[in-house]
Design an enzyme around this catalytic site. Sequence first.
Site, PDB file in Angstrom:
ATOM      1  N   ARG A 192     -12.870 -54.844 -69.069  1.00  0.00           N
ATOM      2  CA  ARG A 192     -12.487 -53.719 -68.255  1.00  0.00           C
ATOM      3  C   ARG A 192     -11.395 -52.833 -68.741  1.00  0.00           C
ATOM      4  O   ARG A 192     -11.304 -51.571 -68.930  1.00  0.00           O
ATOM      5  CB  ARG A 192     -12.362 -54.027 -66.674  1.00  0.00           C
ATOM      6  CG  ARG A 192     -13.504 -54.422 -65.954  1.00  0.00           C
ATOM      7  CD  ARG A 192     -14.523 -55.029 -66.638  1.00  0.00           C
ATOM      8  NE  ARG A 192     -15.734 -55.496 -65.785  1.00  0.00           N
ATOM      9  CZ  ARG A 192     -15.903 -56.332 -64.795  1.00  0.00           C
ATOM     10  NH1 ARG A 192     -14.997 -57.217 -64.627  1.00  0.00           N
ATOM     11  NH2 ARG A 192     -16.894 -56.320 -64.124  1.00  0.00           N
ATOM     12  N   ASP A 203     -18.485 -56.871 -71.176  1.00  0.00           N
ATOM     13  CA  ASP A 203     -18.978 -56.598 -69.678  1.00  0.00           C
ATOM     14  C   ASP A 203     -19.378 -55.252 -69.928  1.00  0.00           C
ATOM     15  O   ASP A 203     -19.578 -54.591 -71.165  1.00  0.00           O
ATOM     16  CB  ASP A 203     -17.891 -56.391 -68.764  1.00  0.00           C
ATOM     17  CG  ASP A 203     -18.220 -56.884 -67.403  1.00  0.00           C
ATOM     18  OD1 ASP A 203     -19.103 -56.327 -66.789  1.00  0.00           O
ATOM     19  OD2 ASP A 203     -17.847 -57.984 -66.864  1.00  0.00           O
ATOM     20  N   HIS A 221     -24.077 -57.325 -66.314  1.00  0.00           N
ATOM     21  CA  HIS A 221     -22.743 -56.995 -66.959  1.00  0.00           C
ATOM     22  C   HIS A 221     -22.878 -56.814 -68.651  1.00  0.00           C
ATOM     23  O   HIS A 221     -22.120 -57.188 -69.193  1.00  0.00           O
ATOM     24  CB  HIS A 221     -21.773 -57.962 -66.693  1.00  0.00           C
ATOM     25  CG  HIS A 221     -21.500 -57.965 -65.427  1.00  0.00           C
ATOM     26  ND1 HIS A 221     -20.764 -57.108 -64.491  1.00  0.00           N
ATOM     27  CD2 HIS A 221     -21.615 -58.986 -64.240  1.00  0.00           C
ATOM     28  CE1 HIS A 221     -20.469 -57.570 -63.446  1.00  0.00           C
ATOM     29  NE2 HIS A 221     -21.050 -58.495 -63.169  1.00  0.00           N
ATOM     30  N   ASP A 265     -23.531 -63.947 -63.900  1.00  0.00           N
ATOM     31  CA  ASP A 265     -23.092 -63.664 -62.559  1.00  0.00           C
ATOM     32  C   ASP A 265     -23.712 -62.030 -62.111  1.00  0.00           C
ATOM     33  O   ASP A 265     -23.877 -61.266 -63.140  1.00  0.00           O
ATOM     34  CB  ASP A 265     -21.697 -63.487 -62.166  1.00  0.00           C
ATOM     35  CG  ASP A 265     -20.946 -62.527 -63.260  1.00  0.00           C
ATOM     36  OD1 ASP A 265     -21.441 -62.700 -64.488  1.00  0.00           O
ATOM     37  OD2 ASP A 265     -20.124 -61.888 -62.910  1.00  0.00           O
ATOM     38  N   GLU A 266     -24.042 -61.973 -61.184  1.00  0.00           N
ATOM     39  CA  GLU A 266     -24.301 -60.578 -60.451  1.00  0.00           C
ATOM     40  C   GLU A 266     -25.390 -59.587 -61.450  1.00  0.00           C
ATOM     41  O   GLU A 266     -25.034 -58.623 -62.002  1.00  0.00           O
ATOM     42  CB  GLU A 266     -23.030 -59.661 -60.558  1.00  0.00           C
ATOM     43  CG  GLU A 266     -21.966 -60.192 -59.469  1.00  0.00           C
ATOM     44  CD  GLU A 266     -20.742 -59.333 -59.337  1.00  0.00           C
ATOM     45  OE1 GLU A 266     -20.096 -59.410 -58.229  1.00  0.00           O
ATOM     46  OE2 GLU A 266     -20.339 -58.882 -60.514  1.00  0.00           O
ATOM     47  N   TRP A 291     -17.101 -69.256 -57.929  1.00  0.00           N
ATOM     48  CA  TRP A 291     -16.382 -68.103 -57.302  1.00  0.00           C
ATOM     49  C   TRP A 291     -16.770 -67.431 -56.168  1.00  0.00           C
ATOM     50  O   TRP A 291     -15.730 -66.961 -55.476  1.00  0.00           O
ATOM     51  CB  TRP A 291     -16.263 -67.270 -58.576  1.00  0.00           C
ATOM     52  CG  TRP A 291     -17.697 -66.486 -58.328  1.00  0.00           C
ATOM     53  CD1 TRP A 291     -18.898 -66.542 -59.220  1.00  0.00           C
ATOM     54  CD2 TRP A 291     -17.964 -65.021 -57.762  1.00  0.00           C
ATOM     55  NE1 TRP A 291     -19.533 -65.587 -58.876  1.00  0.00           N
ATOM     56  CE2 TRP A 291     -19.273 -64.529 -58.287  1.00  0.00           C
ATOM     57  CE3 TRP A 291     -17.107 -64.315 -57.052  1.00  0.00           C
ATOM     58  CZ2 TRP A 291     -19.756 -63.611 -57.671  1.00  0.00           C
ATOM     59  CZ3 TRP A 291     -17.659 -62.958 -56.782  1.00  0.00           C
ATOM     60  CH2 TRP A 291     -19.160 -62.759 -57.028  1.00  0.00           C
ATOM     61  N   TYR A 345      -8.346 -65.016 -56.718  1.00  0.00           N
ATOM     62  CA  TYR A 345      -8.602 -63.797 -57.364  1.00  0.00           C
ATOM     63  C   TYR A 345      -7.491 -62.927 -57.371  1.00  0.00           C
ATOM     64  O   TYR A 345      -6.978 -62.677 -56.368  1.00  0.00           O
ATOM     65  CB  TYR A 345      -9.889 -63.139 -56.757  1.00  0.00           C
ATOM     66  CG  TYR A 345     -11.213 -63.485 -57.439  1.00  0.00           C
ATOM     67  CD1 TYR A 345     -11.497 -64.784 -57.756  1.00  0.00           C
ATOM     68  CD2 TYR A 345     -12.097 -62.378 -57.708  1.00  0.00           C
ATOM     69  CE1 TYR A 345     -12.693 -65.012 -58.235  1.00  0.00           C
ATOM     70  CE2 TYR A 345     -13.354 -62.878 -58.271  1.00  0.00           C
ATOM     71  CZ  TYR A 345     -13.556 -63.814 -58.513  1.00  0.00           C
ATOM     72  OH  TYR A 345     -14.934 -64.419 -59.381  1.00  0.00           O
ATOM     73  N   ASP A 402      -6.386 -60.360 -58.490  1.00  0.00           N
ATOM     74  CA  ASP A 402      -6.928 -58.943 -58.348  1.00  0.00           C
ATOM     75  C   ASP A 402      -6.967 -58.368 -56.954  1.00  0.00           C
ATOM     76  O   ASP A 402      -6.606 -57.270 -56.637  1.00  0.00           O
ATOM     77  CB  ASP A 402      -8.011 -58.337 -58.919  1.00  0.00           C
ATOM     78  CG  ASP A 402      -9.386 -58.987 -58.564  1.00  0.00           C
ATOM     79  OD1 ASP A 402      -9.383 -60.305 -58.453  1.00  0.00           O
ATOM     80  OD2 ASP A 402     -10.235 -58.320 -58.422  1.00  0.00           O
ATOM     81  N   TRP A 438      -9.378 -60.253 -62.850  1.00  0.00           N
ATOM     82  CA  TRP A 438     -10.216 -59.169 -63.315  1.00  0.00           C
ATOM     83  C   TRP A 438      -9.408 -57.863 -63.266  1.00  0.00           C
ATOM     84  O   TRP A 438      -8.502 -57.445 -62.167  1.00  0.00           O
ATOM     85  CB  TRP A 438     -11.147 -58.992 -62.230  1.00  0.00           C
ATOM     86  CG  TRP A 438     -12.060 -60.263 -62.150  1.00  0.00           C
ATOM     87  CD1 TRP A 438     -11.958 -61.317 -61.061  1.00  0.00           C
ATOM     88  CD2 TRP A 438     -13.234 -60.686 -63.025  1.00  0.00           C
ATOM     89  NE1 TRP A 438     -12.965 -62.260 -61.319  1.00  0.00           N
ATOM     90  CE2 TRP A 438     -13.649 -62.005 -62.587  1.00  0.00           C
ATOM     91  CE3 TRP A 438     -13.733 -60.271 -64.225  1.00  0.00           C
ATOM     92  CZ2 TRP A 438     -14.549 -62.447 -63.097  1.00  0.00           C
ATOM     93  CZ3 TRP A 438     -14.696 -60.768 -64.593  1.00  0.00           C
ATOM     94  CH2 TRP A 438     -15.122 -62.133 -64.245  1.00  0.00           C
ATOM     95  N   THR A 439      -9.367 -56.936 -64.301  1.00  0.00           N
ATOM     96  CA  THR A 439      -8.566 -56.120 -64.711  1.00  0.00           C
ATOM     97  C   THR A 439      -9.076 -54.525 -64.371  1.00  0.00           C
ATOM     98  O   THR A 439      -8.685 -53.481 -64.816  1.00  0.00           O
ATOM     99  CB  THR A 439      -8.212 -56.035 -66.241  1.00  0.00           C
ATOM    100  OG1 THR A 439      -9.282 -55.899 -67.037  1.00  0.00           O
ATOM    101  CG2 THR A 439      -7.588 -57.420 -66.270  1.00  0.00           C
ATOM    102  N   GLU A 440      -9.870 -54.269 -63.597  1.00  0.00           N
ATOM    103  CA  GLU A 440     -10.350 -53.146 -63.197  1.00  0.00           C
ATOM    104  C   GLU A 440      -9.473 -52.386 -62.727  1.00  0.00           C
ATOM    105  O   GLU A 440      -9.272 -50.880 -63.034  1.00  0.00           O
ATOM    106  CB  GLU A 440     -11.724 -52.967 -61.866  1.00  0.00           C
ATOM    107  CG  GLU A 440     -12.775 -53.668 -62.307  1.00  0.00           C
ATOM    108  CD  GLU A 440     -12.991 -55.192 -62.088  1.00  0.00           C
ATOM    109  OE1 GLU A 440     -14.171 -55.345 -61.852  1.00  0.00           O
ATOM    110  OE2 GLU A 440     -12.057 -55.841 -61.932  1.00  0.00           O
TER     111      GLU A 440
END
Length: 543
Positions: free
Chosen positions: A149, A178, A249, A315-316, A382, A407, A409, A457-459
């Site tokens: 990210r 991602d 992703h 994931d997702e 998670w 988490y 973040d 997570w670095t958003e």
Amino acid sequence: MHLIPAPVELLPGPTDGGAFVLDPDTRLVADAASGTAEQWLTCVLGPALGLPLRPGGPDARNAITLRVAERLAGRGFEAYELVVDASGVLIEGGGPAGVFLGAQTLRQLLGPDAFRRAPLRDGPRRVPPVRIADAPRFAWRGMMLDVARHFMPKDGVLRYIDLLAAHKLNVLHLHLTDDQGWRMPVERYPRLTEVGSWRARTQLGFGEDAHRDERPHGGHYTRDDLREIVAHAAARHITVVPEIDVPGHSQAAIAAYPELGNTDVVDTSALVPWDRWGVNPNVLNVSDATLEFYENVLTEVLEIFPSEWIHIGGDECPKEQWRASPAAQQRIRELGPADEDELQSRFIRHFDRWLAERGRRLVGWDEILEGGLAPGATVMSWRGYAGGVAAARAGHDVVMCPQQHTYLDWRQSEGPDEPVPIAHARTPEDVHRFEPVPESLTEAEAARIIGVQANVWTETMDSARAVDYMVFPRLAAFAEVAWSPLPPPAERDFADFERRMEAAHYARLDALGVEYRPPSGPRPWQRRPGVPGRPRDGAPPAR
């Protein structure tokens, strides 16, 4: 002695015995198996203290002695004992890693100045007399760093490896790909970095604070960069676990090679690396050609990363495109899975077998449980504890990383001045009270919990100082959960942890240049824009 993480057993030595004094004549005596600890002490601790720490022979006095002891092997290769008296320091380990971890404890005993890169004063250094017997609770003590990210240049990753080592963590999980960026070069597919490593702009913030930074963002590592990261970590007994996220992703990869997407329902030729956050609908197709593409990618991953585990995400992964795709539906009919969830399971199982044939193990997020779990897979739980419990009961290894505890973040308080107020507040105390092993598991099932991990997570973290702010001091609390034999959460003495932080560990982080969040709240430059300063009258925050 303010050690973090807290050791299993610590017995202060007799006060009349005197401390050990390090001076220019102090020697390092190491057996052949303890070379990494010897090199680290020479290259890192020596410059910090202004001492040469020259090698010495087995009869040397005034010495720090390092050796692997067979008697400790039964407690694990990371177990160690450290004994300090007036005559010297003895560090023994169940294996080379144990000796290295004992050296980390010695550094803490020498005070915050030992965490600097050059000495602040001349003269001898004193180590208090003590006997420490120590070993970790969990074998996997990890931190996931999302470099997809927001790209973190190589030097920043090397620095975080050193920070993990200082906290006795032993896994760096690198989230390399991602929707927003692809960070690992693949010689066979150069467009993955030529196209996939840069996005035109970036979403900043979430919700009502969201806006666009119109500057391009990106970057990628070279193969030699990644080899250097792996070698730097290995010298500190840290394993680097790479993640190539599939089948969701994946928009950055599809932007580089549009044929990887579901071309019968989406014009993938128009896709670019994503400039937003969230769950992206564009996922990989499930053709044999796509499987072969990622086999070729993973072949190059295995050349660089010797880790036993290879993370494939999982994931997702939204299934809407597969439901709409005639090609995906034909694939379901050919392979015989019941639905799209099982189709994803087939995708994951393919790579589980492929990795196993090459002596590696697959690890993925807990969505890999959906549609049937790949036989040899390790699960990272998670979305709470449920995935980990189900996987452990099915006989699979589990790394616990439930978002409500690990988490980093997530915001650190409910105060309005947190720089990016996302999710729920999670304080260092919340992290410190994390219990990885649910009471509902039997003893045999609980043994499947091989470790724990904090996820970064670095958003919302576009710089190293932003990462520091979100990670520390919570990573120190997490490290104690991962290492120390803590009592049940309700009985944990968080006040003692705070006392050790205040007495010594914040000063160690200061010496290391870590821009952590102070207990009193964000520093002026760390606050959310437009929020009045704290504390009152703009006074500097007190620790």
